[in-house]
Design a protein around this motif. Structure first.
Motif, PDB file in Angstrom:
ATOM      1  N   ASP A  80       0.551   7.603  -9.553  1.00  0.00           N
ATOM      2  CA  ASP A  80       1.206   6.998 -10.697  1.00  0.00           C
ATOM      3  C   ASP A  80       1.378   5.510 -10.405  1.00  0.00           C
ATOM      4  O   ASP A  80       0.991   5.026  -9.351  1.00  0.00           O
ATOM      5  CB  ASP A  80       2.586   7.666 -10.860  1.00  0.00           C
ATOM      6  CG  ASP A  80       3.137   7.508 -12.267  1.00  0.00           C
ATOM      7  OD1 ASP A  80       2.551   6.734 -13.059  1.00  0.00           O
ATOM      8  OD2 ASP A  80       4.156   8.145 -12.569  1.00  0.00           O
TER       9      ASP A  80
ATOM     10  N   MET B 263      -0.483   9.469  -3.366  1.00  0.00           N
ATOM     11  CA  MET B 263       0.099  10.189  -2.229  1.00  0.00           C
ATOM     12  C   MET B 263      -0.269  11.660  -2.366  1.00  0.00           C
ATOM     13  O   MET B 263      -0.032  12.252  -3.409  1.00  0.00           O
ATOM     14  CB  MET B 263       1.612  10.017  -2.251  1.00  0.00           C
ATOM     15  CG  MET B 263       2.320  11.061  -1.419  1.00  0.00           C
ATOM     16  SD  MET B 263       4.071  10.711  -1.259  1.00  0.00           S
ATOM     17  CE  MET B 263       4.659  12.387  -0.958  1.00  0.00           C
ATOM     18  N   PRO B 264      -0.864  12.262  -1.308  1.00  0.00           N
ATOM     19  CA  PRO B 264      -1.159  13.689  -1.363  1.00  0.00           C
ATOM     20  C   PRO B 264       0.140  14.469  -1.143  1.00  0.00           C
ATOM     21  O   PRO B 264       0.986  14.041  -0.367  1.00  0.00           O
ATOM     22  CB  PRO B 264      -2.122  13.900  -0.189  1.00  0.00           C
ATOM     23  CG  PRO B 264      -1.782  12.814   0.777  1.00  0.00           C
ATOM     24  CD  PRO B 264      -1.251  11.648  -0.034  1.00  0.00           C
TER      25      PRO B 264
ATOM     26  N   LEU C 186       0.816  -1.222   0.000  1.00  0.00           N
ATOM     27  CA  LEU C 186       0.000   0.000   0.000  1.00  0.00           C
ATOM     28  C   LEU C 186       0.842   1.261   0.000  1.00  0.00           C
ATOM     29  O   LEU C 186       0.524   2.231  -0.672  1.00  0.00           O
ATOM     30  CB  LEU C 186      -0.887   0.023   1.258  1.00  0.00           C
ATOM     31  CG  LEU C 186      -2.055  -0.929   1.256  1.00  0.00           C
ATOM     32  CD1 LEU C 186      -2.641  -1.043   2.650  1.00  0.00           C
ATOM     33  CD2 LEU C 186      -3.110  -0.449   0.275  1.00  0.00           C
TER      34      LEU C 186
ATOM     35  N   LEU D  99       4.811  23.373   1.774  1.00  0.00           N
ATOM     36  CA  LEU D  99       6.238  23.258   2.074  1.00  0.00           C
ATOM     37  C   LEU D  99       7.049  24.273   1.256  1.00  0.00           C
ATOM     38  O   LEU D  99       6.852  24.407   0.047  1.00  0.00           O
ATOM     39  CB  LEU D  99       6.746  21.852   1.731  1.00  0.00           C
ATOM     40  CG  LEU D  99       6.236  20.685   2.579  1.00  0.00           C
ATOM     41  CD1 LEU D  99       6.780  19.375   2.025  1.00  0.00           C
ATOM     42  CD2 LEU D  99       6.609  20.855   4.044  1.00  0.00           C
TER      43      LEU D  99
ATOM     44  N   ILE E 178      13.740  17.964   4.428  1.00  0.00           N
ATOM     45  CA  ILE E 178      13.102  16.642   4.535  1.00  0.00           C
ATOM     46  C   ILE E 178      13.886  15.628   3.691  1.00  0.00           C
ATOM     47  O   ILE E 178      14.201  14.526   4.156  1.00  0.00           O
ATOM     48  CB  ILE E 178      11.636  16.682   4.048  1.00  0.00           C
ATOM     49  CG1 ILE E 178      10.786  17.571   4.947  1.00  0.00           C
ATOM     50  CG2 ILE E 178      11.045  15.272   4.028  1.00  0.00           C
ATOM     51  CD1 ILE E 178       9.363  17.780   4.446  1.00  0.00           C
TER      52      ILE E 178
ATOM     53  N   TYR F   5       3.589  -0.288  -7.147  1.00  0.00           N
ATOM     54  CA  TYR F   5       2.623   0.491  -6.379  1.00  0.00           C
ATOM     55  C   TYR F   5       1.805   1.341  -7.340  1.00  0.00           C
ATOM     56  O   TYR F   5       2.376   2.051  -8.164  1.00  0.00           O
ATOM     57  CB  TYR F   5       3.332   1.408  -5.373  1.00  0.00           C
ATOM     58  CG  TYR F   5       4.083   0.658  -4.303  1.00  0.00           C
ATOM     59  CD1 TYR F   5       3.472   0.365  -3.091  1.00  0.00           C
ATOM     60  CD2 TYR F   5       5.383   0.217  -4.523  1.00  0.00           C
ATOM     61  CE1 TYR F   5       4.156  -0.353  -2.111  1.00  0.00           C
ATOM     62  CE2 TYR F   5       6.072  -0.492  -3.558  1.00  0.00           C
ATOM     63  CZ  TYR F   5       5.460  -0.774  -2.354  1.00  0.00           C
ATOM     64  OH  TYR F   5       6.120  -1.480  -1.397  1.00  0.00           O
ATOM     65  N   ALA F   6       0.481   1.236  -7.256  1.00  0.00           N
ATOM     66  CA  ALA F   6      -0.381   2.111  -8.059  1.00  0.00           C
ATOM     67  C   ALA F   6      -1.340   2.777  -7.089  1.00  0.00           C
ATOM     68  O   ALA F   6      -2.522   2.479  -7.039  1.00  0.00           O
ATOM     69  CB  ALA F   6      -1.117   1.309  -9.113  1.00  0.00           C
TER      70      ALA F   6
END
Lengths: 136, 205
Positions: free
Chosen positions: A78, A91-92, A51, A97, A105, A87-88
């Motif tokens: 993506d 992510m927000p 996930l 930033l 980071i 992984y499909a």
């Protein structure tokens, strides 16, 4: 003589703050990571099953170095491969930033959990972020 | 109402701290006394549907203890941490048929059975032990109260929902016996000790 003393004093205090500065850089990165990323990628960067991809020892970090600043700021939706797993997911990003935050980071990630990648420079991150500015 | 629940939770925790004898977990929640009989709060009847399109009811957990939480798939905040700690519990008690796990999705619109199935596969969990369920919107939101958990739709919250990241432990008799903050690994360790205590109490050795 007085000049020399002043110089020694200044040099000494400068030297003693230098490593502290370096630590501070990672400290801000660590704090921002906790705040914005650890909920998903977890404290140890391990990710979660199929996930959420790992950040610890992720081959993606090296292969897609130039894409990372934009991913942090604007997210990712993506199909990607990380260490051989597909992984499909979504992510927000964190659009608030600043480029300094993004640099800190990324450098924190690059030096944590066994990762050892060359550090990002601020001007590099600024240039990369230019490429994904909204409206472009 | 919530204040009362919290207060009685605190009270029952307090009374559970009597030092004599082996430790047993308290029954949590506000209790009533009717004609001298104490009546403990119990989990009401429920019927939800899991990732294998199986109906999950109280009977699914007959003669079992089970661990409950509330989540949604596209959760930008605490859910992955809670799932990671849930996985630690799952891995510890894997194939132990005295224990079940029940995760309720509070996003009934998006988290269809098919979506829950994909989610379960990506987590790598066995649907016979860990049920990810959806169901009637009001049923899910109201049973959250019985588990002392928060589930509220809130357009201003990240992802559109407010919820607590609690993991809740229910015994064979439908009583809530313990809970922890599922975002906190150390608290989850403590919770697993409570699971062991409850196994000991209800199944002996």
């Amino acid at each position: 003589m007085r000049h020399i003393l002043v110089f020694i004093f200044l040099a000494g205090s400068l030297a003693s703050t230098l490593p502290a500065c370096e630590d501070n850089t990672y400290q801000e990165g660590a704090r921002l990571y906790q705040q914005h990323c650890a909920n998903c990628h977890l404290d140890d960067g391990a990710g979660l099953g199929a996930l959420i991809p790992p950040l610890a020892n992720s081959d993606f970090l090296e292969k897609h170095r130039d894409a990372l600043p934009c991913i942090l700021k604007y997210g990712l939706r993506d199909t990607i491969m990380v260490n051989g797993t597909r992984y499909a997911e979504q992510m927000p990003g964190v659009p608030t930033l600043s480029s300094i935050h993004v640099t800190n980071i990324l450098n924190y990630i690059n030096h944590s959990w066994g990762n050892a990648h060359p550090p990002y420079r601020l001007d590099e991150v600024k240039r990369l972020l230019e490429q994904c500015k909204p409206g472009k | 109402m919530r204040a009362i629940i919290l207060f009685s939770l605190a009270l029952s925790l307090f009374f559970s701290c009597s030092p004599s004898g082996p430790k047993t977990l308290p029954i949590l929640g506000e209790r009533d006394v009717v004609n001298g009989d104490t009546i403990y709060p119990t989990i009401p009847d429920f019927a939800f549907i899991d990732q294998d399109s199986q109906v999950v009811t109280n009977a699914t957990f007959k003669d079992k203890i089970y661990v409950v939480d509330f989540f949604f798939i596209h959760c930008p905040t605490i859910c992955p941490k809670v799932k990671a700690n849930g996985l630690r519990i799952y891995n510890k008690y894997r194939n132990d048929d005295r224990i079940g796990m029940l995760s309720h999705s509070i996003d009934v619109k998006n988290d269809t059975v098919a979506a829950l199935k994909r989610h379960a596969e990506k987590l790598g969990i066995d649907s016979r032990q860990w049920h990810l369920v959806t169901g009637n919107h009001d049923d899910i939101y109201s049973i959250a109260d019985n588990y002392f958990s928060v589930a509220i739709e809130n357009p201003d919250a990240p992802g559109g929902f407010d919820h607590s990241g609690r993991l809740i432990l229910v015994d064979k008799n439908r009583h809530v016996r313990s809970f922890c903050d599922g975002t906190d690994a150390a608290d989850t360790d403590r919770f697993m000790q409570d699971i062991d205590l409850l196994l000991q109490e209800q199944f002996g050795d």
